[in-house]
Write an enzyme that holds these catalytic residues in place. Sequence first.
Site: not given
Length: 487
Positions: A151, A229-230, A250, A461
């Site tokens: 990300a 993102s979802v 995540e 993580e």
Amino acid sequence: MRAQPKASHFIDGEYVEDTDGTVIESIYPATGEVIARLHAATPAIVEQAIAAAKRAQPEWAAMSPTARGRILKRAADIMRERNRELSELETLDTGKPIQETIVADPTSGADSFEFFGGIAAAGLNGSYIPLGGDFAYTKRVPLGVCVGIGAWNYPQQIACWKGAPALVAGNAMVFKPSENTPLGALKIAEILIEAGLPKGLYNVIQGDRETGPLLINHPDVAKVSLTGSVPTGRKVAAAAAGSLKHVTMELGGKSPLIVFDDADIDSAIGGAMLGNFYSTGQVCSNGTRVFVNRKIKAEFLKRLKARTEAMLIGDPMDEATQVGPMVSWAQREKVLSYIEKGKAEGATLVAGGGIPNNVSGEGYYVQPTVFADVTDDMTIAREEIFGPVMCVLDFDDEAEVIARANDTEFGLSGGVFTADLTRAHRVVDQLEAGTLWINAYNLAPVEIPFGGSKQSGFGRENSLAALEHYSELKTVYVGMGPVQAPY
């Protein structure tokens, strides 16, 4: 250009360019300046990276975990020696203030390399199982070629958080950073080679929406780890399911931070500000729904308003700056649109609410914003904004606030501020989230697992738990006597 790398990709231990790929412009968010121009990976580049990883991985897996760990610890040392250089690059890449990046970004990545390098042997232990005369044992074995998809909020940290456990477990990695922040991961790859990592084990390729599916669907890829993102997570999970790849994710959140009436108000405000304004609000675990007991609401808002309006917005390279720009123009516009929705739906604007007037008009700045009198059905209380927008909601009793806190599709994080530790533990036991804090917020040392539940992802993580996601268990049964067969 001020941050132009040698080439767009880092494959098999060296920089590689292919100008046939789509142009990716890296823009400094504080000024709108193009600081680097790179190219997305073509199918040929994707094949080259995966082939290099596949070729290098077996010999790496045959090394002892201790030997692998030693290289990661060297990489950690190099990162710390170059912390200033890496932090400045992270600030250029993301727009985050240097006062943040110098303590939280490459430093966190170095911590990850050091931690996994140090527990390499112990973390990969198997077990011995006595079975009368026979016995069995288990061992953890690497998966093979792993893909990491990063990300844009913590590019260097994520490159290390995914790379460290993958490598120490005996895998090879192909890492794709976000096209918004393409620069930091290339430096991590350079440092790993300098530390002694054999070529081909950590490759970085740039990409856009076309690149991800090429990596995820590749038959030689065993595992995909995504931070994003979802909606992106759903697409990745669906694609990986076709070939039953290992997947960890995540994803996003709309996390609750609950402040009871016996809490230390200043400490709770500090936690709420860290959980909403750090990294200009671009943190997946942020506690953006701040539930405040009605008895202390007025005093909480009074002090919060004063502290929020005192934050220094400005040049990210100035060490006094506390708030930098959003990562991109598109993200700024998205955040501003949510602020307007909050106003339109009847929330009370306490602080911020627009673009600051003391910064460059070309930068992607948004004022740290606080809304009060937010209700559970408002858009700003239900959707992830990913910007410096805090929603303060009232509550009266414990059972009520727990039910409301859990009334969300997300389940990444949550927090509780109270002087009553019995209540704190009782409440966190009932909150539906993967990572929770008591009288603290958004602290994520590498020693502890980090991840979510519900629509916020699966897997973890960091910590020993991460090694389970980059290896699989092999069971061996050992017969010590003659085989008894009925035929």
